[in-house]
Design a protein around this motif. Structure first.
Motif, PDB file in Angstrom:
ATOM      1  N   GLU A 133       0.754  -1.284  -0.192  1.00  0.00           N
ATOM      2  CA  GLU A 133      -0.243   0.323  -0.677  1.00  0.00           C
ATOM      3  C   GLU A 133       0.608   1.024   0.376  1.00  0.00           C
ATOM      4  O   GLU A 133       1.749   1.166   0.885  1.00  0.00           O
ATOM      5  CB  GLU A 133      -0.998   0.213   1.198  1.00  0.00           C
ATOM      6  CG  GLU A 133      -1.596   1.627   1.094  1.00  0.00           C
ATOM      7  CD  GLU A 133      -2.475   0.971   2.500  1.00  0.00           C
ATOM      8  OE1 GLU A 133      -3.441   0.503   2.468  1.00  0.00           O
ATOM      9  OE2 GLU A 133      -2.024   2.300   3.351  1.00  0.00           O
ATOM     10  N   GLU A 134       0.548   2.134  -0.891  1.00  0.00           N
ATOM     11  CA  GLU A 134       1.485   3.861  -1.522  1.00  0.00           C
ATOM     12  C   GLU A 134       2.467   3.641  -0.877  1.00  0.00           C
ATOM     13  O   GLU A 134       3.818   4.121  -0.139  1.00  0.00           O
ATOM     14  CB  GLU A 134       1.186   4.023  -0.698  1.00  0.00           C
ATOM     15  CG  GLU A 134       0.177   5.769  -0.912  1.00  0.00           C
ATOM     16  CD  GLU A 134       0.049   6.640  -0.197  1.00  0.00           C
ATOM     17  OE1 GLU A 134       0.036   7.529   0.205  1.00  0.00           O
ATOM     18  OE2 GLU A 134      -1.723   6.277   0.500  1.00  0.00           O
ATOM     19  N   GLU A 238       6.162   4.181   3.115  1.00  0.00           N
ATOM     20  CA  GLU A 238       7.267   4.327   4.428  1.00  0.00           C
ATOM     21  C   GLU A 238       7.291   5.522   5.391  1.00  0.00           C
ATOM     22  O   GLU A 238       7.545   5.661   6.000  1.00  0.00           O
ATOM     23  CB  GLU A 238       8.672   5.240   3.433  1.00  0.00           C
ATOM     24  CG  GLU A 238       9.029   3.861   2.455  1.00  0.00           C
ATOM     25  CD  GLU A 238       8.466   4.142   0.696  1.00  0.00           C
ATOM     26  OE1 GLU A 238       8.829   3.183   0.016  1.00  0.00           O
ATOM     27  OE2 GLU A 238       7.333   4.453   1.090  1.00  0.00           O
ATOM     28  N   GLY A 239       6.260   6.580   4.655  1.00  0.00           N
ATOM     29  CA  GLY A 239       6.088   7.816   5.939  1.00  0.00           C
ATOM     30  C   GLY A 239       5.636   7.092   6.951  1.00  0.00           C
ATOM     31  O   GLY A 239       5.705   7.634   8.150  1.00  0.00           O
ATOM     32  N   TYR A 240       4.453   7.076   6.619  1.00  0.00           N
ATOM     33  CA  TYR A 240       3.357   7.465   7.658  1.00  0.00           C
ATOM     34  C   TYR A 240       2.616   5.677   7.834  1.00  0.00           C
ATOM     35  O   TYR A 240       1.961   5.442   8.619  1.00  0.00           O
ATOM     36  CB  TYR A 240       2.071   7.797   7.728  1.00  0.00           C
ATOM     37  CG  TYR A 240       2.839   9.180   7.641  1.00  0.00           C
ATOM     38  CD1 TYR A 240       2.810   9.703   8.812  1.00  0.00           C
ATOM     39  CD2 TYR A 240       2.725   9.966   6.484  1.00  0.00           C
ATOM     40  CE1 TYR A 240       3.417  11.081   8.627  1.00  0.00           C
ATOM     41  CE2 TYR A 240       3.217  11.466   5.928  1.00  0.00           C
ATOM     42  CZ  TYR A 240       3.511  11.800   7.663  1.00  0.00           C
ATOM     43  OH  TYR A 240       3.976  12.921   7.645  1.00  0.00           O
ATOM     44  N   LEU A 265      10.978  -0.884  11.672  1.00  0.00           N
ATOM     45  CA  LEU A 265      12.014  -1.413  10.632  1.00  0.00           C
ATOM     46  C   LEU A 265      11.956  -0.594   9.086  1.00  0.00           C
ATOM     47  O   LEU A 265      10.325  -0.636   8.988  1.00  0.00           O
ATOM     48  CB  LEU A 265      12.064  -3.039  10.465  1.00  0.00           C
ATOM     49  CG  LEU A 265      12.486  -3.950  12.257  1.00  0.00           C
ATOM     50  CD1 LEU A 265      12.006  -4.998  11.665  1.00  0.00           C
ATOM     51  CD2 LEU A 265      13.994  -3.885  12.196  1.00  0.00           C
ATOM     52  N   ASN A 266      13.145  -0.818   8.604  1.00  0.00           N
ATOM     53  CA  ASN A 266      12.268   0.028   7.150  1.00  0.00           C
ATOM     54  C   ASN A 266      11.636  -1.340   6.745  1.00  0.00           C
ATOM     55  O   ASN A 266      11.679  -2.724   6.874  1.00  0.00           O
ATOM     56  CB  ASN A 266      13.644  -0.264   6.201  1.00  0.00           C
ATOM     57  CG  ASN A 266      13.527  -0.228   4.713  1.00  0.00           C
ATOM     58  OD1 ASN A 266      13.455  -0.777   4.154  1.00  0.00           O
ATOM     59  ND2 ASN A 266      13.267   0.848   4.084  1.00  0.00           N
TER      60      ASN A 266
END
Length: 283
Positions: A133-134, A238-240, A265-266
């Protein structure tokens, strides 16, 4: 049939796919049957050919015509004897000056973009699938795809706002595994996810697992997860992370236990942990 063409200039329009077109122009969403993706290195190109993707042209260092790229050329001649596939070639220094960068393992290949299968086709007989997702970074997308292939994911679904898995960097980082795991988009429009998408997953018999940092999350090794016949593992941007709307509709919210007060984690690293643990229980 291949045709070797010596080049000494960037001016030829035939080289646009390798030098001037943006990822969006290569993708050509409005006319998908004209879309193109680029594969780099003999290994990745070989996997694309084995998966049935049609080559349009290649850009190759001269030494690779009889070296690392010779097997690729043989495959193309065997599979497409009636099609003339141009092989543009020059020495490494000339190609670096033309393209502005060193070719990965000396070979690039432009392929016709495939028609994507339906979600139902990808999920048929699948026990463990991943939904992205995104996720915006093509490096993360490629790394997740590679982990999915290596650790037992049966299919991958990309939401409408997720990075293109056939972007050049995503294909390269995946090491060609994007051609080995069934995948498709789960919806074309932003409004197709999450409501319609999650409902479809439930109709297909999947329990949905949201990877998220929430206080009410269950641990990755919770026995009830291992008891599920079909799991759809959803990974967020990655952001939220995952959207609140997605979290509201999933069956489980799962967290990876961590130490030293590390909070996350990434997403690519998290995907590998999740796939390892949750695929072991469903195979």
């Amino acid at each position: 049939m291949i045709k070797i063409i010596e080049i000494d200039s960037i001016a030829a329009s035939e080289l646009d796919v390798f030098t001037r077109l943006t990822e969006a122009q290569l993708r050509n969403k409005l006319e998908q049957d004209k879309g193109i993706f680029i594969a780099e290195s003999p290994k990745v190109i070989k996997l694309a050919l084995e998966a049935g993707h049609k080559p349009l042209s290649l850009l190759m260092e001269r030494k690779h015509i009889t070296g690392d790229g010779s097997n690729i050329l043989s495959m193309i001649e065997q599979r497409y004897p009636d099609n003339e596939i141009p092989i543009y070639t020059a020495d490494r220094e000339i190609l670096t000056n033309i393209t502005g960068y060193k070719l990965t393992r000396g070979v690039l290949c432009a392929f016709r973009r495939p028609q994507l299968p339906s979600v139902e086709e990808v999920c048929k007989n699948a026990k463990r699938i991943a939904i992205l997702e995104e996720i915006a970074d093509s490096t993360n997308v490629g790394a997740i795809v590679r982990s999915a292939a290596a650790l037992g994911i049966d299919g991958i679904l990309f939401t409408p706002t997720c990075c293109d898995p056939l972007a050049r960097r995503a294909v390269r980082v995946s090491m060609g595994t994007i051609f080995q795991v069934p995948w498709t988009r789960i919806g074309e429009l932003n409004e197709d996810w999450p409501d319609k998408g999650i409902e479809m997953l439930h109709q297909l018999g999947f329990k949905t697992v949201a990877m998220a940092l929430k206080k009410d999350s269950v641990n990755m090794d919770d026995p009830m997860l291992k008891q599920q016949d079909k799991l759809a593992i959803i990974l967020g941007g990655e952001g939220y992370g995952l959207s609140d709307r997605t979290l509201q509709q999933t069956d489980f919210t799962v967290i990876i236990p961590m130490y030293h007060n590390v909070d996350s984690l990434n997403v690519a690293a998290a995907s590998a942990v999740a796939f390892w643990e949750l695929c072991r229980s469903g195979k």
